[in-house]
Enzyme design. Structure first.
Site, PDB file in Angstrom:
ATOM      1  N   ASN A  12      23.836 -15.184  48.632  1.00 47.66           N
ATOM      2  CA  ASN A  12      23.663 -15.280  47.051  1.00 47.66           C
ATOM      3  C   ASN A  12      24.808 -15.807  46.320  1.00 47.66           C
ATOM      4  OD1 ASN A  12      21.069 -14.251  47.416  1.00 47.66           O
ATOM      5  ND2 ASN A  12      21.650 -12.171  46.792  1.00 47.66           N
ATOM      6  N   ARG A  81      14.137 -18.641  45.371  1.00 49.36           N
ATOM      7  CA  ARG A  81      14.540 -18.136  44.359  1.00 49.36           C
ATOM      8  C   ARG A  81      15.725 -18.841  43.422  1.00 49.36           C
ATOM      9  NH1 ARG A  81      12.785 -15.221  39.975  1.00 49.36           N
ATOM     10  NH2 ARG A  81      14.290 -14.465  38.572  1.00 49.36           N
ATOM     11  N   CYS A 105      11.506 -13.936  47.141  1.00 46.35           N
ATOM     12  CA  CYS A 105      11.065 -12.556  47.622  1.00 46.35           C
ATOM     13  C   CYS A 105      10.109 -11.979  46.503  1.00 46.35           C
ATOM     14  CB  CYS A 105      11.854 -11.560  48.091  1.00 46.35           C
ATOM     15  SG  CYS A 105      12.485 -12.194  49.653  1.00 46.35           S
ATOM     16  N   ASP A 113      13.392 -14.913  31.280  1.00 49.70           N
ATOM     17  CA  ASP A 113      13.521 -14.830  29.801  1.00 49.70           C
ATOM     18  C   ASP A 113      15.191 -15.139  29.429  1.00 49.70           C
ATOM     19  OD1 ASP A 113      12.899 -12.124  30.762  1.00 49.70           O
ATOM     20  OD2 ASP A 113      13.892 -11.599  29.054  1.00 49.70           O
ATOM     21  N   GLN A 114      16.018 -14.261  30.134  1.00 48.24           N
ATOM     22  CA  GLN A 114      17.313 -14.105  29.891  1.00 48.24           C
ATOM     23  C   GLN A 114      18.076 -15.491  30.281  1.00 48.24           C
ATOM     24  OE1 GLN A 114      18.569 -11.263  28.196  1.00 48.24           O
ATOM     25  NE2 GLN A 114      16.502 -10.716  28.259  1.00 48.24           N
TER      26      GLN A 114
END
Ligand code: EPU
Length: 411
Positions: A12, A81, A105, A113-114
Site C-alpha cells: 500500500n 484500487r 477487493c 466522496d472524501q
C-alpha cells in the site's frame, strides 16, 4: 513452521509512491518494491500513460518525462484500487485527469466522496461521468481539507493534489498509516514540503518544483502481521526479518494477550507459540489501532482459541464473508451486523474453500495450515495481488503448501 523469513516492501506504500513519481521532471529510482500483481498492473498503467519504466530485483526506475496521456482505460484502471491515485497526479501534470473508478477487493462499499471533497477544496472541478472520475483545474490553490473519516485513499489523494497546489494545504483528520508517512517521505525527497504525516494533521506547502528521487519503500506492515499470525498458528518458532516492530504494536499486543510469545528489536520480530491460544476481543481501527487488513488472518487463528472471541469490524462491512468459508472447515462463528462471535473449536478440518478477497485468501492459508488434512483454496489470484511469493515463503519455513493452478480473478 520454523526458521527465518524476510518481509517484502509495502504494497500500500508502493502503490501510492509509484504514481507520485510522475509529478517529477526527472527519473526516480524506487527500491524495495514488492513483486506482486498490483505492481505489475501499475507498470502497465505507467507505460500506457507514456512513462518509461524498468523493474528488476525489486527496484523500479521511472522516467515521467514522456508521459502524454491523462485518461487510462477501464481495462487497466479497473484492475486495482490504487488506480485512482493517478487522478490527482495527472491533474497536477496536465490540469485534467480522466480515471475510471477504482476496482480492488470487494470488501464493502468503497466510496470516493472524501477524495472528491479534497480535490474540490483545492480548486478542482470533479465529476464522475459513466464510471470515470473526470477532474479539471486551471489552477490548484492550497486550503484546508477536513476529512469526515481518516480515509487512507482520501489522505493519499489529498496529499498528491496538495503538492501541485500553490500555498499551504492542511489535511485535517488524516489517516496515520505507515504508508502515509512513507508517501510523505518520498514526496519530501522529491523536493516537496510535507509536515505532520503520521499525525491527524498534515501540512503541505505546494507548488514547488519536484525532481526525481532515490527512495526505499517501507516493509509491508500487513505481510509482517500475516507472517506473525501464521507463525503462531503453526505452533511455530519464526524470526521475521526486515520488519518495523513499532508498526506491529496493535497485533503484537493481541498475540501476547492470546499467550503467544512476541519479542522484537531493531528490524526483527520473533514469534514463538505452543499452539494453544486464549480468546481475545478485537476491534478494527485506523493506525495505530488494530488494522482491518489483519482482521481476517487473526479471526482464522481465533477459530481455535480457548473460549469465545468477539471481533468487531468498523472499516469494511463485507470483511466477514470469508467466515462462511471457515465454517466449511468446522469453525464455530456467528455474525451479527459488524460483529463476529467466534467460539473456539479444538481443530479445523481441511476442506475446499475460496479466497473471497486478498486478506481472506491469507486467512484461508492460515486456516489450512492449522487444519487436519488437506485444504484446497480457490481464487488464489487474490493472494498474488498483494503477497510476494507467499507460498514459497511459507514453504521455506516448513509449511506444506503447493500452488496448483494460477487463475486470474475478477475484481
Ligand atoms: N470511506 C468513505 N469515503 C471515502 C473514502 C473512504 O466513506 O471517500 C470509508 C470507506 O468506506 C471505509 C473507510 O472510509 O469504510 C476507510 O476506507 P479507506 O479510504 O481508508 O480505505 P482505502 O483507501 O480504500 C486502504 C487500503 C486497504 C485497507 C484500507 C484501510 C490501499 C490501496 N488500500 O483502502 O487495503 O484495508 O486502506 O486501512 O492502500 C488491502 O491491502 O487488502 C486493502 C484492502
Amino acid at each position: 513452521m520454523e526458521g527465518e523469513v524476510s518481509v517484502s516492501g509495502g504494497k500500500n506504500a508502493a502503490v501510492a509512491i509509484i504514481p507520485a513519481a510522475l509529478l517529477a521532471d526527472s527519473p526516480s529510482t524506487i527500491e524495495n518494491i514488492p513483486d506482486i500483481n498490483d505492481v505489475h498492473v501499475i507498470i502497465e498503467m505507467l507505460r500506457w500513460l507514456g512513462a518509461r519504466v524498468e523493474f528488476r530485483d525489486h527496484t523500479m526506475w521511472i522516467d515521467p518525462r514522456t508521459v502524454d496521456r491523462y485518461n487510462p482505460p477501464y481495462e487497466l484502471a479497473g484492475r486495482m484500487r490504487a488506480s485512482y491515485y493517478f487522478a490527482p497526479v495527472l491533474l497536477g501534470v496536465f490540469g485534467r485527469a480522466e480515471v475510471p473508478l477504482p476496482g480492488g477487493c470487494d470488501i464493502g462499499a468503497r466510496p470516493i466522496d472524501q477524495t472528491v471533497k479534497g480535490m474540490c477544496a483545492l480548486g478542482a472541478r470533479v465529476e464522475t461521468l459513466g464510471g470515470v472520475v473526470v477532474a479539471e483545474a486551471d489552477e490548484l490553490i492550497g486550503d484546508d481539507i477536513y476529512l469526515d473519516m481518516p480515509s487512507v485513499g482520501a489522505t493519499v489523494n489529498s496529499m498528491l493534489t496538495a503538492v501541485s497546489a500553490s500555498g499551504t494545504t492542511c489535511i485535517h483528520n488524516a489517516a496515520k498509516e505507515p504508508h502515509i508517512v512513507d508517501l510523505a517521505n518520498f514526496l519530501s525527497s522529491m523536493g516537496a514540503v510535507v509536515k505532520g504525516a503520521g499525525t491527524d494533521v498534515i501540512r503541505i506547502r505546494g507548488g514547488r518544483h519536484l525532481h526525481g528521487a532515490n527512495y526505499t519503500v517501507v516493509p509491508d506492515q500487513i505481510e509482517t502481521g500475516t507472517l506473525m499470525i501464521a507463525a503462531a498458528a503453526t505452533a511455530g518458532d519464526v524470526l521475521i526479518t526486515g520488519a518495523i516492530p513499532t508498526h506491529m504494536e496493535a497485533l503484537s499486543a493481541k498475540l501476547l494477550e492470546m499467550g503467544v510469545s512476541v519479542t522484537s528489536e531493531d528490524d526483527w520480530i520473533h514469534v514463538k507459540s505452543n499452539g494453544t491460544f486464549r480468546s481475545v476481543n478485537v476491534k478494527t481501527q485506523g493506525y495505530p489501532g488494530f488494522p482491518t487488513d489483519l482482521q481476517q488472518p487473526l479471526s482464522a487463528l481465533l477459530t481455535v482459541a480457548n473460549g469465545t472471541s468477539i471481533v468487531t469490524e468498523t472499516i469494511f462491512e463485507s470483511r466477514f464473508r470469508f467466515l462462511d468459508e471457515l465454517r466449511k472447515m468446522g469453525a464455530n462463528v456467528r455474525v451479527i451486523e459488524s460483529t463476529a462471535i467466534i467460539s473456539g473449536v479444538e481443530k479445523l478440518v481441511g476442506a475446499r474453500v475460496n479466497a473471497t478477497d486478498l486478506r481472506a485468501g491469507a486467512a484461508m492459508m492460515i486456516a489450512g495450515l492449522m487444519a487436519d488434512g488437506v485444504t484446497e483454496i480457490g481464487g488464489i489470484g487474490y493472494i498474488l495481488r498483494g503477497y510476494e511469493r507467499f507460498d514459497e515463503k511459507l514453504r521455506s519455513l516448513g509449511a506444506k503448501v503447493e500452488t496448483m493452478h494460477l487463475t486470474e480473478v475478477a475484481f
